[in-house]
Design an enzyme around this catalytic site. Structure first.
Site, PDB file in Angstrom:
ATOM      1  N   CYS A   1      13.162  64.728  46.128  1.00 31.66           N
ATOM      2  CA  CYS A   1      13.186  65.934  47.385  1.00 31.66           C
ATOM      3  C   CYS A   1      12.021  65.992  47.842  1.00 31.66           C
ATOM      4  CB  CYS A   1      14.209  66.733  48.186  1.00 31.66           C
ATOM      5  SG  CYS A   1      14.199  67.329  49.577  1.00 31.66           S
TER       6      CYS A   1
ATOM      7  N   HIS B   1      20.432  61.404  52.587  1.00 32.51           N
ATOM      8  CA  HIS B   1      19.588  61.847  52.428  1.00 32.51           C
ATOM      9  C   HIS B   1      19.044  62.728  53.751  1.00 32.51           C
ATOM     10  CE1 HIS B   1      17.063  64.082  49.002  1.00 32.51           C
ATOM     11  NE2 HIS B   1      15.898  64.349  49.892  1.00 32.51           N
ATOM     12  N   GLU B   2      18.183  62.072  54.138  1.00 34.55           N
ATOM     13  CA  GLU B   2      17.044  62.676  55.588  1.00 34.55           C
ATOM     14  C   GLU B   2      18.347  63.236  56.321  1.00 34.55           C
ATOM     15  OE1 GLU B   2      14.140  62.861  54.574  1.00 34.55           O
ATOM     16  OE2 GLU B   2      14.413  61.969  53.373  1.00 34.55           O
TER      17      GLU B   2
ATOM     18  N   HIS C   1      18.626  66.719  56.202  1.00 29.39           N
ATOM     19  CA  HIS C   1      17.765  67.141  56.906  1.00 29.39           C
ATOM     20  C   HIS C   1      17.866  67.813  57.890  1.00 29.39           C
ATOM     21  CE1 HIS C   1      15.322  68.266  53.430  1.00 29.39           C
ATOM     22  NE2 HIS C   1      15.579  66.302  53.214  1.00 29.39           N
TER      23      HIS C   1
END
Length: 186
Positions: free
Chosen positions: A99, A141-142, A145
């Site tokens: 990351c 993953h994004e 965020h």
């Protein structure tokens, strides 16, 4: 275009939900261009707006599978659907992630192998992405965020403890830490 500083784990922007984009204008398009430049300089395969200190629901992605074509884009106000993740331990060789907001470390994590993401493109047009494998991993993953999470929050033991120990050694976990990617000529 501008390369932006990338916030490091511990900054409050990274740990708070992002806000939906209400209007796609030149400011949003400039932000997305800057995010692409920042992601490419880092280098990374994805970058969410909160990682550059902007609490908006936007992320960019760029990935070239072995022997495949470049897959690249930006998505605004995404929604994510996924098949359930499998049970069991992650494979250290094939399921390790890094990351940009937890730089220079990789840890294994189990993710869903198939996701569908819908949202808007930079012109405000609806887009739907249906992907598997590493592309699905990048989307998840994004998306995390945008919900105020980093992948280390999802790690199983002993990897979570290893990540937290690494963060403590680095002096992370406090507001105001960031790094600036550098363009490498050549």
């Amino acid at each position: 275009m501008t390369i932006l500083p990338i916030l490091i784990w511990g900054d409050p922007v990274l740990h708070s939900p992002a806000q939906p984009v209400s209007v796609i204008n030149d400011d949003v398009r400039t932000l997305i261009s800057d995010m692409f430049e920042t992601m490419d300089a880092a280098p990374g395969v994805g970058l969410a707006a909160p990682q550059v200190g902007v609490p908006l629901c936007i992320y960019t992605y760029s990935f070239t599978p072995h022997g495949g074509e470049l897959w690249r884009g930006a998505i605004i106000n995404p929604q994510l659907w996924m098949i359930p993740t499998r049970f069991g331990d992650p494979d250290k060789e094939t399921e390790s992630e890094g990351c940009l907001s937890f730089p220079d470390y990789k840890f294994p994590i189990v993710r869903s192998d198939h996701v569908r993401v819908s949202g808007l493109d930079v012109d405000g047009q609806p887009v739907q992405i249906d992907v598997t494998g590493w592309k699905a991993r990048i989307m998840q993953h994004e998306f995390d965020h945008l919900n105020g999470g980093l992948y280390i929050n999802r790690l199983a033991e002993p990897y979570r403890s290893e990540a937290l120990a690494s963060a403590e050694e680095e002096g992370w976990g406090v507001p105001g830490k960031a790094w600036l990617p550098q363009v490498v000529e050549g």
